[in-house]
Write an enzyme that holds these catalytic residues in place. Structure first.
Site: not given
Length: 638
Positions: A334, A383, A385
């Site tokens: 992140c 992943d 975001h």
RNA sequence: GCCACCAUAGCUCAGUAGGUAGAGCGACUGAUUUGUAAUCAGUUGGUCGCGGGUUCGACUCCUGCUGGUGGCUCCA
């Protein structure tokens, strides 16, 4: 004294005298229930069959129900504890509850109980079962109970009574007494078929600071067939164990020389991984994502800014020094994505950004928790975001839930369990933000009509999350997808967008992983399919098997045609008998085998054999190729 | 990390009065030309996880470490 009014499930009401027990009521009934009832429920309160009942709606419990199983296994735990006391008279008992499958009892035996002792304990249990003694309930005052358990040196029980602070119930069975709320089976003879499974360590009250006890696990059933089935299922699970299949199918390895929890993907395993990734990329592009990439290490200061050093440091690898600067290996992706966001001014018009990365992270996991591919120290998260405006949050959450369930379904996982995890004790950010985020997740789930359970206090330090656990084909569940709202990191990194009003606003960030990590997902996938991957994932889809070298030329042509059609085919022209080659292809779980003998050469056909199914007879190659291609494109799960 | 258990050939495993190891499968070589889950024969293969100790002598006993298994705690 007033009478007791019992309402039966069919709505009829019957009047009984005060003091009536479940057993008495059963007496008037017919059918299986008479024999199989283990306890009784009146208005949602559980009673032993020999306890006096109040008026209310009655329901008899059998082993077939969840509550019935709990009663059955709870009593089994008592019997096991009794047996342990017979074998180890100094043993002190802690807790012995039923669990999802079976029961356990935490015990301090004063000496260590080894696996060899299980047989002895089982023998003792058999004696207790054969005696068929009743479980008798008694209610005592706190002082009486403490006196009894003090005399028996049951320190944990005394501690428990003191903690409860209210008059406890106890159960007797012969000379064995245990503190217990109940209810219990009428007698020990009900526990006809049982087996002790394992011994494990467990802390008193589940706290690592407390002394460790020994936990004995067992299982029991009313019928022998049920025990047999359970044992079979354990064996089936063993056969599906991804660690075993990983070696047998040459998919991956974890080696000492590299270190615990660090995975080597062998060619066949890596092939499947690439197929998964390929599919993953396609879907992400279609769903409005862009890809980003980030390095494996970053300066210590970055992890200070992100809060990881404060909240996650015990899971991070220690730092390395380069040019007198400290660097840390990333445990999450992140912060990098945040810095990409921050690299220029963002407008409200451009939101949301959906940035995905197959990012490899490293986390220090305590040695005892590592487990094959399911729990490792280096893994690749799928992943992403999402940076969005507050007014876009709900919509994004809905999209995510749809995206992740759809993705899992494509891999054959239809059975999912969804959990909403709320604020933990250790957290950052403001309470109103936590509430908003939790609300958004909840709304998303409800809008999608997804049933879910709440996991209180199980959120991450920076925000609440939705976890999706998938069940494999033998019913075990594994956590893969996770969707986490984060109001915190945007603040720490001070990111913003320019709103319609020309002012700066803070975007909301969502962390999410659909497959979770490729390692765990692959492990689950291996077990789910028992190594027999669906056609679109199978590293080798077809094995062409000529019977003698008289057919090699034709077999080569068939093989070439398959390759030409983008089918992953192998030519097994070794000097072996067909039976041998077929056996090997079956063991390697290759989906299709094309057997080619003189008959096939003459007729220009192939003889088709499907794994697990056997000979399917002769087939036209062109048609077969089309069929295989269709199956691959449909990603059918067989 | 903690508790219990485990570590012998590439794999599965045998090897207890302590006297430096054995099978099956695999791999390799040869013979065999084979019709839907194992053709036959031969060869190869191990500082018995690593380090210390006890002993005339340790795969075997003791001890430290490393790794694994099942749990606990923690998590994708």
């Amino acid at each position: 004294m007033s009478d007791i009014h019992i309402t039966f499930p069919d709505g009829s009401v019957k009047k009984y005298e005060t003091g009536i027990t479940g057993q008495d009521v059963l007496h008037d009934l017919n059918g299986r229930i008479k024999k199989e009832a283990v306890a009784v429920k009146v208005d949602d309160k559980l009673f032993d069959l020999h306890r006096a009942l109040p008026s209310g709606k009655i329901e008899f419990l059998t082993f077939d129900s969840r509550e019935g199983k709990d009663v059955f296994w709870h009593s089994s735990a008592h019997i096991m504890a009794h047996a342990v006391k017979n074998v180890f008279p100094k043993a002190k008992l802690a807790f012995g509850p039923p669990v999802e499958e079976g029961f356990y009892y935490d015990i301090d035996a004063g000496q260590s109980i080894g696996t060899d002792d299980l047989a002895k304990i089982e023998e003792e249990m058999q004696v207790i079962v054969n005696a068929n003694r009743p479980f008798e309930r008694d209610e005592l005052s706190v002082d009486e109970a403490i006196a009894i358990f003090k005399e028996k040196n049951e320190d944990f029980k005394v501690e428990q009574i003191e903690r409860l602070g209210e008059p406890p119930a106890i159960y007797r069975e012969g000379d064995f007494i245990d503190l217990c709320r109940g209810p219990h089976l009428p007698s020990t003879g009900y526990v006809k078929h049982f087996k002790l499974l394992t011994i494990a360590g467990a802390y008193w009250l589940g706290d690592e600071k407390n002394p460790m006890l020994q936990r004995l696990y067992g299982i029991s059933f009313p019928k022998k067939s049920q025990l047999d089935e359970f044992v079979n299922r354990l064996e089936e699970a063993k056969k599906r164990d991804h660690r075993r299949l990983g070696r047998e199918l040459d998919l991956f390895s974890i080696q000492d020389d590299i270190g615990p929890g660090l995975v080597l993907w062998h060619p066949q395993g890596a092939f499947i991984r690439h197929k998964i990734e390929e599919f993953w990329r396609e879907r992400h592009l279609k769903t409005g994502y862009e890809f980003v990439n980030s390095p494996h290490i970053a300066r210590k200061s970055l992890w200070n800014t992100s809060g990881h050093l404060e909240f996650f440091s015990e899971n991070m690898y220690s730092s390395m020094e380069v040019d007198e600067q400290e660097y840390l290996v990333k445990p999450m992706n992140c912060p990098f994505h945040l810095l990409i966001y921050k690299s220029r001014t963002r407008s409200y018009r451009d939101l949301p950004y959906r940035w995905a990365e197959l990012g490899t992270v490293y986390r220090y996991e305590r040695s005892g928790v590592l487990h094959g591919l399911m729990r490792v120290r280096g893994f690749t998260q799928d992943d992403a975001h999402i940076f969005c405006r507050p007014d876009q949050l709900d919509d994004e959450v809905v999209k995510l839930i749809d995206f992740s369930t759809g993705m899992l379904k494509a891999f054959g996982f239809d059975n999912i369990d969804v959990y909403l995890s709320t604020r933990p004790e250790k957290y950052v950010g403001s309470l109103p933000n936590w509430e908003r985020a939790t609300e958004a997740l909840k709304n998303g789930l409800e809008e999608m009509g997804v049933p879910y359970a709440v996991d209180p206090g199980e959120g991450v330090f920076y925000g609440p999350k939705v976890d999706i656990k998938i069940r494999d084909s033998i019913g075990r569940s594994w956590q893969c997808s996770t969707i986490q709202v984060d109001f915190n990191e945007p603040e720490r990194f001070d990111i913003s967008y320019i709103g319609a009003d020309g002012e700066k606003h803070q975007p909301i960030m969502i962390h999410r992983a659909l497959l979770g990590s490729l390692e765990r997902f692959f492990g689950v996938l291996i077990e789910h399919y028992a190594g027999a991957f669906p056609l679109w994932l199978a590293p080798v889809q077809v094995s062409v098997i000529p019977i003698t070298d008289g057919q090699h030329e034709y077999a080569k042509a068939v093989h070439a045609q398959l390759i030409e059609a983008d089918i992953r085919a192998e030519l097994d022209d070794r000097n072996e008998k067909v039976g041998y080659k077929i056996r090997e292809a079956e063991t390697r779980k290759i989906p299709y085998m094309l057997i080619i003998g003189q008959k096939e050469v003459d007729l220009k056909t192939v003889s088709l054999r499907k794994r697990h199914e056997g000979d399917l007879g002769s087939s036209n190659l062109t048609e077969l190729i089309a069929l295989i291609q269709d199956q691959v494109n449909a990603k059918s799960s067989s």
